[in-house]
Design a protein around this motif. Structure first.
Motif, short mmCIF file in Angstrom:
data_model
loop_
_atom_site.label_atom_id
_atom_site.label_comp_id
_atom_site.label_asym_id
_atom_site.label_seq_id
_atom_site.Cartn_x
_atom_site.Cartn_y
_atom_site.Cartn_z
N PRO A 281 -3.68 -0.43 -5.76
CA PRO A 281 -2.76 -0.02 -6.82
C PRO A 281 -3.12 -0.67 -8.15
N THR A 282 -2.71 -0.02 -9.21
CA THR A 282 -2.99 -0.54 -10.55
C THR A 282 -2.05 -1.67 -10.94
N ASP B 136 0.52 -5.05 -9.57
CA ASP B 136 0.64 -6.08 -8.54
C ASP B 136 1.76 -5.69 -7.58
N THR B 137 1.41 -5.31 -6.35
CA THR B 137 2.43 -4.83 -5.41
C THR B 137 3.38 -5.94 -4.98
N HIS B 138 2.90 -7.18 -5.00
CA HIS B 138 3.80 -8.29 -4.66
C HIS B 138 4.91 -8.40 -5.69
N THR B 139 4.54 -8.39 -6.96
CA THR B 139 5.54 -8.44 -8.03
C THR B 139 6.41 -7.19 -8.01
N TRP B 140 5.81 -6.06 -7.68
CA TRP B 140 6.53 -4.79 -7.66
C TRP B 140 7.69 -4.82 -6.68
N TYR B 141 7.42 -5.26 -5.44
CA TYR B 141 8.52 -5.22 -4.47
C TYR B 141 9.54 -6.32 -4.73
N MET B 142 9.11 -7.44 -5.32
CA MET B 142 10.07 -8.49 -5.66
C MET B 142 10.97 -8.03 -6.80
N GLN B 143 10.42 -7.28 -7.77
CA GLN B 143 11.23 -6.78 -8.88
C GLN B 143 12.17 -5.67 -8.43
N ARG B 144 11.80 -4.93 -7.40
CA ARG B 144 12.73 -3.94 -6.85
C ARG B 144 14.00 -4.64 -6.38
N GLU B 145 13.84 -5.75 -5.69
CA GLU B 145 15.00 -6.50 -5.20
C GLU B 145 15.79 -7.10 -6.36
N SER B 146 15.09 -7.71 -7.32
CA SER B 146 15.79 -8.36 -8.43
C SER B 146 16.63 -7.36 -9.20
N ALA B 147 16.09 -6.17 -9.43
CA ALA B 147 16.84 -5.15 -10.16
C ALA B 147 18.04 -4.69 -9.35
N ALA B 148 17.86 -4.52 -8.04
CA ALA B 148 18.96 -4.05 -7.20
C ALA B 148 20.13 -5.02 -7.21
N LEU B 149 19.86 -6.30 -7.25
CA LEU B 149 20.92 -7.30 -7.22
C LEU B 149 21.75 -7.31 -8.50
N THR B 150 21.24 -6.67 -9.55
CA THR B 150 22.01 -6.55 -10.80
C THR B 150 22.50 -5.13 -11.02
N GLU C 26 6.09 4.33 -10.42
CA GLU C 26 5.16 4.99 -9.52
C GLU C 26 3.97 4.08 -9.22
N LEU C 27 3.42 4.26 -8.03
CA LEU C 27 2.20 3.54 -7.66
C LEU C 27 1.00 4.46 -7.88
N THR C 28 0.06 3.99 -8.64
CA THR C 28 -1.17 4.71 -8.92
C THR C 28 -2.34 3.89 -8.39
N PHE C 29 -3.31 4.57 -7.79
CA PHE C 29 -4.42 3.89 -7.14
C PHE C 29 -5.73 4.17 -7.88
N VAL C 30 -6.54 3.11 -7.98
CA VAL C 30 -7.86 3.21 -8.62
C VAL C 30 -8.86 2.41 -7.80
N PRO C 31 -10.16 2.70 -7.97
CA PRO C 31 -11.17 1.87 -7.29
C PRO C 31 -11.10 0.43 -7.77
N ASN C 32 -11.37 -0.50 -6.86
CA ASN C 32 -11.37 -1.91 -7.25
C ASN C 32 -12.40 -2.67 -6.44
N GLY C 33 -12.50 -3.95 -6.68
CA GLY C 33 -13.44 -4.80 -5.98
C GLY C 33 -14.64 -5.18 -6.83
N PRO C 34 -15.45 -6.14 -6.38
CA PRO C 34 -16.62 -6.60 -7.14
C PRO C 34 -17.62 -5.51 -7.49
#
Length: 596
Positions: free
Chosen positions: A20-21, A23-37, A44-52
């Protein structure tokens, strides 16, 4: 000492690698933070090539700070006593299996699996079997002709996918031991040990796209709390509901402000004056609780827009119904007291006897290769260790699948004291020696207390893909016996299944709950193997050895508590029924060997 390990992230050398373009870790944590308020954060999640290969970051950061200290001490206060202690940190070498699995199942855009969205067909309209050579008429969406990057999964796809957390850390364990060893008369030694192993950053699968615990800002109540309140009413009413409610005939349901505020468009759905809670209870909550579960009801209300979605979607990320990703959030705790009695080879006898009292706790007992697609839920024989509540992963904590509270082992090798050079008949002639000399008796035995197992639920109360474990609310007696010729672990499985409608003595989990993992005990391990052997020495011509070995001497029966061999699903007809043994019937083997 101190050991440093630098662990590089595996990567695809030809560039067949996507991520994904964001940070999925931050993405799911922010989903929770927003829900609590009371807010919605669902980009949306968008995917691109990555790696060295593309000079971009890898699946997760390279681990450079894996420092592992180790210290040990041994002290002997007198010639017969030794005291030892030690501590060490040990990092795992991991990652290759994760990347192999992700390449196979999680590389969105590089592979195409054409499938219908989840929870679309029911038993009334599912395509029927035609014959062995004809596919059922399943209306599948057309596969994409080509995919270009960046690739965005279409809104409304509601896909079930697998992935990796973008902030994985190296799993490690902290090992602790302390022992006192004492030499006893007659060549025996006795050890008393403490052994501890604490696992940290262990791999666990958790759902990044799980429906959120949305908070109603008017009442200050979150979804899990309100959903559990409504589910309790379903149990209190014995699961009864009114398919076509009218004033005065509908099942009495107490109004819950959360549902009135979050789903106000449901008020008056059947008749004027009907509360939103009443309509949701009759049309979604009560009908779905015993099977599809509360997440199916929530999907109808908030994603599929079965009743319209005038306020938009607030609980789901409509690209995905689930993205189970391996994350290093797991923890484990093993503590054991050991007593070991040893007799080193002396006077023809070698003997070990040990007793272990231990407890092993974790959040899941899967191996690195265990993912959404090869667990028991999908027929792969896994262990149901997926995190049920992403926002409260500690709810999965329970006894490890391999936890054995008590363990006794013994092994021995004894040269029988008969024949030349032995205690008895040491002056035997050649004929007597050929009959009674050089006999050896050996054996090994093992006994454990019962192995743990869980009861699973057909109802998906918290997660859309994996159901929660069951919750015990009353006394449930286990007693191994035969029912209609089949071995059964529960004293009264019929009452357990019948009681799920009212929630006693076992109930389905409520929204937000993971249930109780590994809270029952089945058969343990028991077996005694032994062998008798004799050797005839023929000087320079070699030796002939005869052996007779018996496995499971007592022909004891111990049944397997694995989820694939023990009925663990509530409401099923085989609840508590064993279907496989964990040991083999008594077997014997004979051997004759000539060495030259």
């Amino acid at each position: 000492g101190l050991r440093q390990t630098i662990l590089q992230t595996p990567w695809e050398t030809d560039g067949q690698q996507v991520a994904p373009t964001i940070d999925t870790h931050t993405w799911y944590m922010q989903r929770e933070s927003a829900a609590l308020t009371g807010q919605v954060y669902e980009p949306e999640l968008t995917f691109v090539p990555n790696g060295p290969f593309y000079h971009r970051p890898g699946y997760w950061p390279k681990q450079k700070n894996n420092f592992a200290p180790r210290v040990a001490i041994a002290y002997s206060p007198n010639p017969r006593t030794t005291i030892r202690a030690g501590f060490g940190v040990f990092f795992d070498h991991y990652g290759e299996e994760l990347v192999n699995t992700y390449s196979q199942f999680g590389s969105i855009g590089l592979s195409t699996i054409v499938m219908n969205p989840a929870n679309v067909y029911g038993y009334e309209d599912s395509p029927r079997f035609v014959d062995r050579r004809t596919l059922p008429p399943i209306p599948l969406p057309p596969p994409p002709s080509s995919i270009t990057f960046p690739y965005t999964v279409p809104q409304g796809s509601f896909q079930i996918q697998w992935g990796l957390d973008s902030r994985l850390k190296t799993p490690y364990s902290e090992s602790i031991d302390f022992s006192i060893q004492r030499q006893l008369p007659f060549a025996f030694t006795l050890e008393a040990n403490y052994v501890g192993r604490l696992g940290r950053h262990l791999l666990q699968s958790l759902d990044l796209a799980e429906p959120i615990d949305f908070v109603d800002t008017k009442s200050g109540v979150d979804y899990f709390t309100a959903g559990a309140q409504l589910s309790r009413q379903v149990d209190a009413n014995g699961g009864q509901f009114s398919p076509k409610p009218t004033p005065g005939t509908a099942v009495n349901v107490q109004t819950i402000p959360y549902f009135e505020n979050v789903f106000p468009f449901m008020a008056g759905y059947d008749y004027p004056g009907e509360s939103a809670t009443q309509a949701i209870y009759n049309h979604e909550w009560a009908p779905n609780r015993p099977m599809a579960g509360e997440t199916a009801a929530l999907a109808d209300l908030d994603l599929y827009c079965k009743y319209g979605c005038p306020l938009g979607t607030r609980f789901w990320q409509s690209q995905f119904s689930s993205i189970y990703a391996l994350s290093t959030i797991g923890m484990s705790y093993y503590n054991a007291a050991q007593l070991v009695l040893r007799h080193p080879t002396a006077s023809g006898l070698s003997l070990d006897f040990s007793y272990t009292f231990s407890k092993s706790i974790d959040m899941g007992s899967d191996v690195e290769r265990g993912t959404l697609f090869n667990t028991a839920f999908y027929g792969g024989g896994g262990t149901f260790s997926n995190i049920i509540n992403t926002w409260k992963p500690y709810l999965n904590r329970g006894a490890s699948d391999f936890d054995t509270r008590h363990l006794i082992t013994a092994d021995w090798v004894y040269q029988l004291p008969f024949g030349k050079g032995r205690k008895f008949l040491s002056s035997a002639n050649a004929v007597t020696e050929a009959l009674i000399g050089n006999w050896q008796w050996s054996g090994i035995s093992r006994w454990t207390s019962g192995l743990p197992f869980s009861l699973s639920s057909p109802s998906f109360a918290t997660n859309f893909v994996f159901s929660s474990f069951a919750v015990v609310t009353g006394k449930v007696q286990t007693r191994k016996h035969l029912v209609n010729g089949a071995p059964q672990v529960f004293a009264d499985p019929t009452s357990i299944n019948a009681g799920t409608a009212t929630g006693s003595p076992v109930r389905f989990a409520y929204p937000g709950e993971a249930g109780e993992r590994n809270n029952f005990r089945g058969d343990g391990v028991f077996g005694i193997d032994s062998g008798l052997a004799k050797t005839w020495n023929m000087k320079e011509y070699g030796a002939v050895r005869f052996s007779w070995e018996v496995f499971n001497i007592t022909n004891s029966v111990r049944f397997n508590t694995n989820a694939t061999t023990l009925g663990q699903l509530l409401s099923s007809g085989n609840l508590g029924v064993y279907s496989a043994m964990q040991n083999i019937p008594r077997r014997m083997q004979f051997g004759l060997r000539y060495d030259f």
